[in-house]
Design an enzyme around this catalytic site. Sequence first.
Site, mmCIF file in Angstrom:
data_model
loop_
_atom_site.group_PDB
_atom_site.id
_atom_site.type_symbol
_atom_site.label_atom_id
_atom_site.label_comp_id
_atom_site.label_asym_id
_atom_site.label_seq_id
_atom_site.Cartn_x
_atom_site.Cartn_y
_atom_site.Cartn_z
ATOM 1 N N GLY A 415 0.844 -1.192 0.000
ATOM 2 C CA GLY A 415 0.000 0.000 0.000
ATOM 3 C C GLY A 415 0.879 1.242 0.000
ATOM 4 N N MET A 417 5.105 2.669 1.751
ATOM 5 C CA MET A 417 6.288 2.328 2.533
ATOM 6 C C MET A 417 6.903 3.592 3.100
ATOM 7 S SD MET A 417 8.460 0.173 3.712
ATOM 8 C CE MET A 417 9.816 0.749 4.723
ATOM 9 N N ASN A 419 9.708 4.903 4.004
ATOM 10 C CA ASN A 419 11.104 5.358 3.905
ATOM 11 C C ASN A 419 11.234 6.782 4.435
ATOM 12 O OD1 ASN A 419 11.515 3.014 2.094
ATOM 13 N ND2 ASN A 419 10.309 4.272 0.698
ATOM 14 N N HIS A 450 -0.870 6.743 8.499
ATOM 15 C CA HIS A 450 -0.104 5.560 8.916
ATOM 16 C C HIS A 450 1.392 5.778 8.639
ATOM 17 C CE1 HIS A 450 0.337 1.034 9.263
ATOM 18 N NE2 HIS A 450 1.462 1.355 8.623
ATOM 19 N N GLU A 451 1.709 6.192 7.439
ATOM 20 C CA GLU A 451 3.122 6.333 7.059
ATOM 21 C C GLU A 451 3.791 7.486 7.792
ATOM 22 O OE1 GLU A 451 4.270 3.887 5.587
ATOM 23 O OE2 GLU A 451 2.347 3.051 4.972
ATOM 24 N N GLU A 473 4.206 -1.392 13.432
ATOM 25 C CA GLU A 473 2.968 -1.496 12.662
ATOM 26 C C GLU A 473 1.712 -1.346 13.516
ATOM 27 O OE1 GLU A 473 3.151 -1.025 9.780
ATOM 28 O OE2 GLU A 473 5.123 -1.701 9.147
HETATM 29 ZN ZN LIG Z 1 3.297 0.389 8.417
#
Ligand SMILES: [Zn+2]
Length: 1006
Positions: A415, A417, A419, A450-451, A473
């Site tokens: 979905g 990432m 970084n 979320h990110e 997570e």
């Molecule tokens: Zn995550």
Amino acid sequence: MERERANLPRNMIENSMFEEEPDVVDLTFPALDPDEVAYEPRSSRLLVRGLGENDMDEDEEDCESSARLLGMSFMNRSSAHRSNSSPYTRQAPPRSCSRPSARTMVVCVLFLVIVASMTMVLYFLPGCTFTKTGCRKENKTTPIEPPFPWSQFRLPHSIRPLSYDLTLNPDLDNMNFTGSTVIKMVVLHNTKRIVLHSANLNISKATFKVGWEGVCVCLQIRSLFQQQIALNFSEELKAGQYCVLTLDYSANLSHTYDGFYNSSYTDKDGNKRVLAATQFEPLSARKAFPCFDEPAFKATFLIKINRKPDYMTLSNMPKAKTTPLNNGLVQDEFEMTSVNMSTYLVAFIVGNFTPVSKNVSEILVSVYSVPEKKEHTDYALDAASKLLDFYNDFFEINFPLKKLDLIAIPDFLAGAMENWGLITFRETSLLVGKQSSPLEKQVVASVIAHELAHQWFGNLVTMSWWNDLWLNEGFATYMQYMSLSKPCVCSQGNLFLAVRFRALDKDALNSSHAVSTAVNSPEQVEEMFDSVSYEKGASILLMLNASLSGDQQFRKGIIQYLKQFSGLNTDTNDLWNSLTQIEVSTQHQNVSEMMSSWTSQKGFPLVTVSRKGDQVTLTQEHFLLTSDNATHTSSLWNIPVTYVSDNCSLAPECRQLFTLKTKSGKTQSINLVKWLKLNYRNTGFYIVHYGDDGWAALRDALANDVSVLTHEDRASLIHNIFALSRLGRVSFRHVLNLLNYISNETETSPVTEALLQLNKIYQLLDKRQEYSLTYILHHFGSLMDKQTWEEQESVSKQELRSALLETACGLDDENCTQQAKALFKQYVDSNATSRIPGDLQQVVFNVAAQSAEDWPTLLNLYGHATYDAEKRKMLRGLASTQDARKIVWILKAGLKGNLIQTQELPLVISTVCKGFAGYLFAWDFIQENWDRLIEKFPVGSFAIQTIINSATSQFSTQAHLDQVQGFFSSLKERGSQMRSVQEALETIRLNKRWMEKNLRTLQKWL
Ligand SMILES: [Zn+2]
């Protein structure tokens, strides 16, 4: 990382762990004569070679041929002065190493001085090792190193990398790259070897020096098991020494979705465009550069990328400068990372992307997309800006980098990432069109939330090892739901509640695992990206927050944790200890004691209520769904049980708290009440059984007036009674009795939960060709008929409408299918310019795909659609066809990857499996193509978990159980040991048992 939604895989990682066989030939350096040794720092003889200018002795030829025999590339010699290699050409190995000269000897003496002073600095410098507690005292004693060669999964902790200097030359025409990695490191414990990761890289040259200014020496590299390489020394490197390893290498850009991978898309003029991007979490940084690829080995990174002038590049840090090179290329150099970071967070991208940007609290926030989708980036920029402000305030720590890029990559499996400073997204997760529905916008905002939460939780403070992945997570998942309501980005909807129900369903199985659990192989690392780490992790954080005394206690504890461990690595206990420190100061409870019971054992409790007069007794037991009735566990949880009663049931002040730590406990006497509802608003991670009388009282209360309970409480009653029926504690008749109230239900979450549960049962019946549609249509018919087909602004109403109409049309409700067909016709006639409301697109495409004429039309629309969210709904529609030939075609097309990108195959398979026509085809397809599937998606990955689950979860017969068992056990090391296989077998057994028990009732009632 955000796994792909709708059961889509998190990422797709080429399964190359089995490519490297353990060596059988020992390739340690040949023994040398003492006079061949260059120098002996601190009386340790470093095994290095200094040969005459043009010498090449037999030993070396032997080394080279042995290495060739082993299929390894390695470097023979190097000189102290390396010439610069030019991009795209492999540098020829230099002819020789230099002989130690007088200058060398001077350098040696200097080196000794440096080493001695460095050792002292290291000893007194706080945090100089990778432990969070400062310098290791063990520096004084060398730990016993395991025998060598080895097949250990973990790297030794005797060396710590400090910085990486990466130069990369990606060639997008030939889809390969060369690279040079300079790693500066410090020796923490005396050791004779350096072991690090490298996968699929051809290392052409390796040089090593002790001290920053030491002499370069040629080195041999051994390829080990587990994607590791080793440099062996005959004498020890000493604790405190600094050294520099330089590795030149070449590799192909990956054809899967991990490592440094190539990707392409067709632009609006029909031209093929190529790009190269990275996806390193969890184990793929080693495929782009040799490195210490474990989260605890944090270091700084300086990245340089050579490119053609018509491409652009991005990386974690802002660009420092661009320099023209001799060969028509230019070199972009990025600033050195201002923070230490784990290798899995490094990222770089080469391609053509356009940004929209904005300054937020002195940080330049940009959203990048391919040029023609630039107009779809505004919403993401706005959401990211608001969320960045929100998190800066919430965590009381400012985002530590100067810029934050969010980029939509046309071909991306996960979905998104996280970084650091360069968050990569699937287009669906970042881009929203002007006409996108509020629900689609909410999805985008929640992925960004979320990110962004990861930039602190995960990036700034990182789990020490993958066993505690949930720290990343679980927390990011929790924040993705909690943060949205705060900065008014959009409403939170009912997603989090539904997510918690699904986490309970998975965790009820015997195949589940503790939140924090041992991880000792690449497959086990992959398997950690599951609902336990994400959704259960988020659920227990919610439970904790809801049970703490003050409303800011949780936040204060989190801030304390982030500040205390900023830049470091932690484990689960560190989080609980930080929260305990805050909570103990208010004389409340011991968070560590409570939460350890939730993270160290699998599953969750069933709380049973029994009442005698005003005395209420609560007992707990493990809610374990198992087909083997004899299985018991003695697990106990420290449960913050909350309850409300008919005296007071809606407002937060009504909530009472009782901590149940033992097998059973008595609450203080409760004034005579008609009913009790436990787990107020379902913030706790447990299921409640009220006994026959308790359930009857709640049922009567709801039949009178649905608004006596919050909608979360109503949904939780529905979820719990279905779960208890599956456990065999209540009869299905009781379930249906409770559902009698549903025709009066007005809120989304109880309706969608009831529909989901009934649909699951309907799917099982359908696969046994037991048709009984009337129940759902009868009980939900009036609600279905009330739904309009116009634009709808409320997210919650959209959720309700799409769930009801998808079910209605799926059951061939005439009223529904006619409306859907009319909308599709209008859409096609307008040449796809007329608008189908976003939340209705799926039901419209599903209905269209059932018609022989409309399926090819839909396929054609799919081929031309550019907006990814819409495109995926078309694909789901196409895969929902009940025509066997089309099903076979679409499965093959997904595997081939031309018309339908391979990233979509798990979605195709899971959609096909829902239908009666396709589920057996899909199962055959998986068996026939297993080896190709695990080439695309690694064993244990979320993609493979999805594929196995969707193909087998609807089986309920002994014959299918035997087939599934037979197939997976034949796989041996190709997947037989996966947790998802155990889960599949358990689920089939449970389905079988449930059907045997309830089929008669169902035939009568449904
Ligand atoms: Zn995550």
